[in-house]
Scaffold this active site. Structure first.
Site, PDB file in Angstrom:
ATOM      1  N   ASP A 163      -9.033  -4.734  -5.846  1.00  0.00           N
ATOM      2  CA  ASP A 163      -8.603  -3.889  -4.726  1.00  0.00           C
ATOM      3  C   ASP A 163      -9.746  -2.962  -4.313  1.00  0.00           C
ATOM      4  O   ASP A 163     -10.321  -2.252  -5.131  1.00  0.00           O
ATOM      5  CB  ASP A 163      -7.386  -3.062  -5.155  1.00  0.00           C
ATOM      6  CG  ASP A 163      -6.678  -2.412  -3.972  1.00  0.00           C
ATOM      7  OD1 ASP A 163      -7.358  -1.987  -3.025  1.00  0.00           O
ATOM      8  OD2 ASP A 163      -5.443  -2.314  -4.012  1.00  0.00           O
ATOM      9  N   HIS A 169      -7.611  -5.486  -1.321  1.00  0.00           N
ATOM     10  CA  HIS A 169      -6.379  -4.793  -0.953  1.00  0.00           C
ATOM     11  C   HIS A 169      -5.422  -5.701  -0.182  1.00  0.00           C
ATOM     12  O   HIS A 169      -4.207  -5.656  -0.367  1.00  0.00           O
ATOM     13  CB  HIS A 169      -6.719  -3.557  -0.128  1.00  0.00           C
ATOM     14  CG  HIS A 169      -5.564  -2.632   0.075  1.00  0.00           C
ATOM     15  ND1 HIS A 169      -4.898  -2.037  -0.967  1.00  0.00           N
ATOM     16  CD2 HIS A 169      -4.947  -2.199   1.211  1.00  0.00           C
ATOM     17  CE1 HIS A 169      -3.926  -1.267  -0.497  1.00  0.00           C
ATOM     18  NE2 HIS A 169      -3.931  -1.357   0.815  1.00  0.00           N
ATOM     19  N   SER A 212       0.831  -1.195   0.000  1.00  0.00           N
ATOM     20  CA  SER A 212       0.000   0.000   0.000  1.00  0.00           C
ATOM     21  C   SER A 212       0.873   1.255   0.000  1.00  0.00           C
ATOM     22  O   SER A 212       1.610   1.489  -0.944  1.00  0.00           O
ATOM     23  CB  SER A 212      -0.966  -0.044   1.189  1.00  0.00           C
ATOM     24  OG  SER A 212      -1.972   0.925   1.064  1.00  0.00           O
TER      25      SER A 212
END
Length: 815
Positions: free
Chosen positions: A749, A783, A676
């Protein structure tokens, strides 16, 4: 008409693109297994989770499912209004659900745990104690939906209360009544029928317009996009609020069906606080910002009082201290029969507007026909209330720009003012006084616990340079001074699960050490004894010999930094020499350099990797520098990100120098990686430095112009700080990335700002500039990666990439 149902055949391959030298290739690759012993560790049964009953007599132990197979993620999924749901069971999508598979009851007094007999292959979620601690309610997965079940603690027997009609699309689906005799449940309407057909050709174009109204919005995922989505949202999110008694007799509907986002029973059991959304829906913000109405109804479903009728909130300013006008944070007062509490901004919700009072907290008691009472005025944003007793409560306020927190003592029986108890930088770990110790009252609402002398009981992590040592303290609410009643012992990490007596002298704790996995104990403070309740074993004994130490070092500008250095089992520096090393990090923003430089040793924690953790690399002969400090500090009112690249580079240089000087790492064989915002960091370090042989970037964002209304801790818009946005975007410097980079991204995601297009476009930019890049797309993954196949393949890619470009790479040519 485009609809949002993602139904697909089970993927047999992982899509990826690779560049090696001048050639490009597309591959269809089956899921690969990571090398031994990683696969064995991934398949180990997880340690159970636990919960103490409100009556302090029983621990519920929940068996947890392991990494799910990709077939579970392949179930159809709908993306609607910011939610992801499974249309089969009208619950949340499998990518967002962690199923529980078993339940047993452990008496706190000792003895064997009693297993609950559940259906074969049962899996459930959302377990919740009844207020009296005699039962546990849960949602059981069934072929056609979710069923509400209740488990009796005394008999350890489970029984079904409803058919497969529970609507858990928003997550929460039921609430106990305070008498423990029933539950208020959200059910799909009786006879709902099939979902609307959204496969027909569209009736016309989709049109959006904005006629001069300022309405900035941060990037959101999974929004409604057309009339078909609106129809599906109505179908799957409409619920019938129903009272369901645990004896199975006399269930009744409460009012008409509606799109409920919340429903909470009052402490006296006579009212329900409900929040429903209504049209017009929006295609630019999630359902939580749709027009909504918050009302109080009675247990017959009749409207009693309207608390708020809010319009669409798509124009909230972008600063983090901004809020929408109107009532918010609406809740029941925990220690009163039926009293509403909420807050309203007094500055229009815009922190840039000068105002002595930012938020005003209101209170209104049943029958709700008087004027609301001002409980307290705040010069920061409201952060919550911990209720104590009739004349004591704690209110917290915060202000993001300064990371400042204020805690007030208030007297609810004499509202209107409050007394400052303490002020602090909420990022300050060393001076954290902890939080009030709370437990459920007879009505099932959490309230603060007091010592016999009236002092407030506090508990916290107890962070020091030497480690985290949780504590129990008594705070004098007149002076703010605290006395430690108990602190976790040196070399141990023991946290409080619950209190067993009114004097808070007997505790249930969860204790671990560097070498011992976490287990539950009864700790008697008077007798200074502990009694074990569980005997969980090491889930990954293959890592028992790994060494771990905190290292500290200094950045060129004097900022103190630290990281946790892990070395493989059996490693001897003198015998084995420097190792290939992976640095895995995640930057953080601060306003105070001293706070940014705080060091907390984790030597008293039991650490074992899970999921796609980089710590698995320890089994493959790599050293790992975990979470090396990457502080981005804004000094004297300056924005931290205006010097992001300079500070990031300085932190990375200091970390590399530290591990090389220790003799455990070869300067020519160091990789950097992150997930991330850590992936964003990785790409920037490869673009702006030559410190690393390669980088691994998972689920990142690389072009900040695609998040123009703010990202991470950046509050300014692109148009307010274009230079910062551009300079922080590694996409703009793709031509400077001259080290190999592995990009991995979940195809689905769901994180705000890290749309898969970020990796897709960054890969295209790198490819176009001749970089060595491999781009892996994980089908069906969000994610964070959930499926066993995806996690295993991610680790296979990681080990293979690092072996090629770090461990077995030839020395770099002299520059």
């Amino acid at each position: 008409m485009r609809h949002r149902l993602l139904a697909r055949a089970l993927p047999a391959f992982v899509l990826l693109a690779a560049v090696a030298g001048p050639a490009m290739a597309q591959e269809a690759l089956t899921y690969q297994q990571p090398p031994s012993p990683i696969a064995d560790i991934l398949d180990t049964k997880p340690t159970p989770s636990s919960s103490l009953s409100p009556n302090r007599t029983t621990l519920a132990l929940f068996d947890r499912s392991n990494l799910p197979p990709i077939a579970e993620l392949a179930e159809p999924m709908l993306r609607l209004g910011g939610y992801r749901i499974n249309p089969r069971n009208n619950g949340q999508a499998n990518s967002r659900v962690s199923w529980l598979t078993g339940l047993s009851f452990q008496p706190v007094a000792g003895g064997e745990a009693r297993a609950v007999q559940l259906p074969a292959n049962a899996r459930f979620l959302s377990p919740s104690w009844s207020p009296d601690g005699s039962k546990v309610a849960l949602l059981m997965d069934a072929p056609t939906g979710l069923e509400l079940w209740v488990v009796d603690v005394a008999t350890a027997r489970a029984s079904k209360l409803t058919e497969a009609r529970v609507n858990a699309a928003t997550g929460s689906a039921f609430d106990w009544t305070p008498d423990s005799a029933g539950l208020v449940v959200r059910l799909t309407p009786q006879g709902r029928g099939a979902a609307p057909d959204v496969s027909r050709p569209p009736a016309g174009p989709i049109v959006a317009e904005s006629m001069g109204r300022v309405a900035p919005a941060r990037t959101y995922q999974d929004l409604l996009s057309d009339a078909g989505d609106e129809a599906l949202f109505d179908h799957y999110f409409t619920s019938q609020l129903t009272y369901v008694p645990i004896n199975g007799r006399g269930a009744r509907d409460l009012g008409a069906p509606a799109v409920y986002l919340g429903a909470s029973v009052s402490p006296d059991g006579r009212h329900v606080l409900t929040t429903t959304v209504k049209r017009p829906y929006s295609y630019v913000v999630p359902a939580g910002l749709f027009p909504s109405e918050t009302r109080v109804i009675d247990l017959q479903g009749r409207a009693v009082h309207q608390v708020a009728d809010l319009p669409l909130r798509d124009n909230v300013p972008t600063p983090f201290d901004a809020v929408a006008p109107g009532p918010r944070s609406i809740q029941w007062r925990a220690d009163a029969p039926a009293t509403l509490v909420w807050t309203e901004a007094q500055d229009g919700g815009d922190p840039r507007t000068p105002s002595e009072v930012r938020d005003r907290v209101f209170m209104l008691a049943a029958p709700f026909n008087a004027q609301p009472t001002t409980l307290i005025d705040l010069n920061e944003r409201y952060g919550g209330i911990t209720w104590g007793d009739a004349d004591t409560a704690l209110v917290t306020s915060r202000w993001f720009n300064t990371r400042h927190e204020t805690r007030y003592v208030i007297d609810p029986s004499n509202p209107g003012t409050g007394r400052v108890l303490l002020e602090r930088n909420y990022q300050d770990q060393y001076n954290n006084p902890g939080s009030p110790l709370t437990e459920p009252n007879a009505q099932g609402f959490n309230v603060a616990r007091f010592a016999a002398d009236g002092r407030l009981l506090m508990t916290g992590p107890g962070a020091t340079r030497e480690g985290e040592y949780p504590f129990l303290a008594a705070m004098d609410l007149n002076t703010g001074q605290s006395e430690r009643l108990w602190t976790s012992a040196t070399g141990e990490y023991e946290s409080i699960v619950g209190v067993l007596d009114d004097g808070a002298r007997r505790l249930v704790t969860r204790r671990e050490t560097k070498n011992d996995p976490a287990n539950l104990f009864v700790r008697d403070l008077n007798a200074a004894t502990t009694t074990p309740l569980t005997h969980f074993t090491d889930p990954a004994p293959q890592l028992a010999g790994v060494s771990r130490q905190l290292i500290t070092y200094t950045r060129a500008d004097g900022v103190q930094l630290s990281g946790t250095l892990y070395l493989p089992a059996g490693y001897d520096k003198d015998r084995d020499g420097p190792l290939p090393l992976v640095m895995w990090a995640y930057p953080a923003e601060f306003t105070d350099a001293a706070v940014a430089g705080q060091v907390v040793d984790t030597a008293n924690r039991f650490v074992r990797p899970g999921g796609s953790s980089h710590l698995f690399l320890l089994t493959q002969g790599y050293a790992v520098l975990d979470d090396p400090s990457m502080p981005i500090i804004g000094k004297d009112g300056a924005e931290p990100n205006d010097t992001y690249i300079e500070q990031l580079t300085a932190s990375a240089e200091a970390a590399v120098n530290a591990v090389v000087e220790l003799g455990v790492a070869d300067r020519d064989r160091i990789a950097v990686g992150g997930h991330s915002y850590g992936a964003f960091m990785t790409a920037n370090l490869l673009a702006h430095t030559d410190l690393f042989r390669t980088g691994i970037a998972r689920s990142g964002a690389y072009n900040r112009t695609l998040t123009p209304f703010g990202f991470q801790a950046e509050q300014r818009t692109y148009w307010e700080a274009p230079e910062t946005y551009n300079e922080m975007s590694p996409f703009a410097f793709a031509n400077r990335v001259n080290e190999p980079i592995l990009l991995i991204h979940g195809e689905a995601d769901d994180n705000s700002g890290t749309f898969p297009v970020q990796s897709e476009r960054f890969y295209a930019a790198l490819k176009g500039n001749g970089a060595q890049v491999r781009y892996v797309v994980l089908p069906l993954e969000a994610h964070g990666y959930r499926a066993r196949e995806s996690v295993g393949h991610t680790l296979w890619e990681t080990v293979r990439w690092l072996d090629q470009y770090v461990k077995n790479a030839p020395p770099r040519a002299a520059e």
